[in-house]
Design an enzyme around this catalytic site. Sequence first.
Site, PDB file in Angstrom:
ATOM      1  N   SER A   1      36.640  49.804  48.769  1.00  0.00           N
ATOM      2  CA  SER A   1      36.534  50.346  47.414  1.00  0.00           C
ATOM      3  C   SER A   1      35.063  50.577  47.083  1.00  0.00           C
ATOM      4  CB  SER A   1      37.132  49.341  46.427  1.00  0.00           C
ATOM      5  OG  SER A   1      36.831  49.723  45.107  1.00  0.00           O
ATOM      6  N   GLY A   2      34.757  51.739  46.501  1.00  0.00           N
ATOM      7  CA  GLY A   2      33.363  52.094  46.227  1.00  0.00           C
ATOM      8  C   GLY A   2      32.677  51.200  45.210  1.00  0.00           C
ATOM      9  N   HIS A   3      33.406  50.819  44.161  1.00  0.00           N
ATOM     10  CA  HIS A   3      32.688  50.187  43.040  1.00  0.00           C
ATOM     11  C   HIS A   3      32.296  48.731  43.281  1.00  0.00           C
ATOM     12  CE1 HIS A   3      35.973  47.912  40.798  1.00  0.00           C
ATOM     13  NE2 HIS A   3      36.705  48.644  41.612  1.00  0.00           N
TER      14      HIS A   3
ATOM     15  N   GLY B   1      40.353  51.051  45.978  1.00  0.00           N
ATOM     16  CA  GLY B   1      40.931  50.032  46.847  1.00  0.00           C
ATOM     17  C   GLY B   1      42.434  49.899  46.644  1.00  0.00           C
ATOM     18  N   THR B   2      42.877  49.998  45.413  1.00  0.00           N
ATOM     19  CA  THR B   2      44.309  49.852  45.135  1.00  0.00           C
ATOM     20  C   THR B   2      45.103  50.930  45.859  1.00  0.00           C
ATOM     21  OG1 THR B   2      43.872  48.834  42.998  1.00  0.00           O
ATOM     22  CG2 THR B   2      46.039  49.861  43.291  1.00  0.00           C
TER      23      THR B   2
ATOM     24  N   THR C   1      42.698  67.636  44.985  1.00  0.00           N
ATOM     25  CA  THR C   1      41.322  68.088  45.197  1.00  0.00           C
ATOM     26  C   THR C   1      40.428  66.870  45.398  1.00  0.00           C
ATOM     27  OG1 THR C   1      41.746  70.004  43.831  1.00  0.00           O
ATOM     28  CG2 THR C   1      39.437  69.444  44.186  1.00  0.00           C
TER      29      THR C   1
ATOM     30  N   CYS D   1      41.663  41.521  37.524  1.00  0.00           N
ATOM     31  CA  CYS D   1      42.977  42.079  37.198  1.00  0.00           C
ATOM     32  C   CYS D   1      43.837  41.038  36.491  1.00  0.00           C
ATOM     33  CB  CYS D   1      43.700  42.512  38.460  1.00  0.00           C
ATOM     34  SG  CYS D   1      42.606  43.197  39.663  1.00  0.00           S
TER      35      CYS D   1
ATOM     36  N   GLN E   1      36.428  43.172  49.409  1.00  0.00           N
ATOM     37  CA  GLN E   1      35.387  42.200  49.049  1.00  0.00           C
ATOM     38  C   GLN E   1      34.432  41.924  50.208  1.00  0.00           C
ATOM     39  OE1 GLN E   1      34.714  41.030  46.080  1.00  0.00           O
ATOM     40  NE2 GLN E   1      36.521  41.768  45.008  1.00  0.00           N
TER      41      GLN E   1
ATOM     42  N   ASN F   1      39.065  37.773  46.856  1.00  0.00           N
ATOM     43  CA  ASN F   1      38.270  38.048  45.667  1.00  0.00           C
ATOM     44  C   ASN F   1      38.128  36.842  44.748  1.00  0.00           C
ATOM     45  OD1 ASN F   1      41.073  38.922  45.772  1.00  0.00           O
ATOM     46  ND2 ASN F   1      40.899  39.402  43.602  1.00  0.00           N
TER      47      ASN F   1
HETATM   48  N1  PLP Z   1      41.530  44.451  46.954  1.00  0.00           N
HETATM   49  C1  PLP Z   1      40.681  43.480  46.574  1.00  0.00           C
HETATM   50  C2  PLP Z   1      40.477  42.287  47.457  1.00  0.00           C
HETATM   51  C3  PLP Z   1      39.978  43.586  45.370  1.00  0.00           C
HETATM   52  O1  PLP Z   1      39.148  42.607  44.994  1.00  0.00           O
HETATM   53  C4  PLP Z   1      40.193  44.733  44.560  1.00  0.00           C
HETATM   54  C5  PLP Z   1      39.520  44.856  43.248  1.00  0.00           C
HETATM   55  O2  PLP Z   1      39.244  43.903  42.590  1.00  0.00           O
HETATM   56  C6  PLP Z   1      41.069  45.725  45.013  1.00  0.00           C
HETATM   57  C7  PLP Z   1      41.724  45.543  46.213  1.00  0.00           C
HETATM   58  C8  PLP Z   1      41.344  46.963  44.215  1.00  0.00           C
HETATM   59  O3  PLP Z   1      40.265  47.873  44.296  1.00  0.00           O
HETATM   60  P1  PLP Z   1      40.070  48.982  43.168  1.00  0.00           P
HETATM   61  O4  PLP Z   1      39.519  48.282  41.963  1.00  0.00           O
HETATM   62  O5  PLP Z   1      39.103  49.948  43.754  1.00  0.00           O
HETATM   63  O6  PLP Z   1      41.395  49.604  42.911  1.00  0.00           O
END
Ligand code: PLP
Length: 378
Positions: free
Chosen positions: A197-199, A69-70, A235, A320, A177, A149
Amino acid sequence: MLYLDAAATTPVRREVLEAMWPYLTGDFGNPSSQNALGFSAATGLTTARRVVAARLGVRASEVVFTSGGTEADNLAIKGIALGDPRGRHLIVSAIEHEAVLESARFLQRLHGFEVTMLPVDAVGMVSASSLAAALRPDTTLVSIMYANNEIGTVQPITELAAIARAAGVPFHTDAVQAAGWLPLDLGVLGVDALSLSGHKLGAPKGVGVLAARSRVPLEPLVHGGGQERGIRSGTENVAGAVALARAIELSVDPDAAGTSRRRDRLIAGVLAAVPDSELTGHPTARLPGHASFVFPGTSGESLLLELEQRGVVSSSGSACAAGSDEPSSVLLALGIAPGIAQTAVRFSFGVDLSDDDVEVVIAAVAASVAAVRALAPR
Ligand code: PLP
């Protein structure tokens, strides 16, 4: 142990692991290789891209796999801002994830962009009129997150995107989210770019997606061998892409109604059982599996330890920001005082939390707050 930190991350689902396993073992080829193993990997990647594209209502060529996601947020903000700027003005909301805020600050610092931060009201809502008022002829991009989040508030994305579209300004939304709960079709939402974001969805950490309409010029940030149509070299993480696609397929029909009902019970139960507790974020326009509070007279960090001793895993806000002494900028943006913001606890969960579990959590919260308050000098 009850896990209520799903907004931070989720375990990999068995079906997802099974889908990705072949691409980590027998079909481990490099999708760019001109050999049978490479062809199999390329086929896996193409299929994953089609699945994701279908779910997001875009063409396969509009899906860029990223490292999460970042990176998707960075690519959206910097890539669109630098792609074909109408001017050097960006609009973001004050409660964006750091991935968006820091990307905007980077453009401000090194590329002379001006950034307007849209305020939010006391429950975290961006107002349509404040967006309309902030748009300028030189605005290059608007980025407003779908669901927050830390406080769970869900924005009226369709309405906000329509305002940007009427002004001819590209609109990006961070749907990290929202994914798994809310509609993600870019056409229906009327957005030009969307991050995932996958996780957060039962796929592994380290894979994400930026879906971006081809009409929006996107400047690459990672240069190299030209993978992902030159937008994101390196890759490809084939197994990760396959996993994300499978996770998206599995999240088609979540029990959002049942989860929202359990969320509402959790909120009502905590507010009734804990004197002076307050909900943060919107009472109804919020993610189904998200309940967040402040508990004046405690500290969020102490509460987490107490809760964990009672078998409840939660979080003090965003994963974070956790661990930093600074009060959350999201809570400050709601007008919450810094001392109160430091008493925040977030409970985030999926469809697996039962009605009985909710009662266990309410009792654990009441006991934990009482224990921390008994120790704290008032
Ligand atoms: N954006 C939001 C709203 C999130 O909650 C998060 C992760 O907590 C991210 C972006 C970042 O995603 P990633 O952990 O896959 O880098």
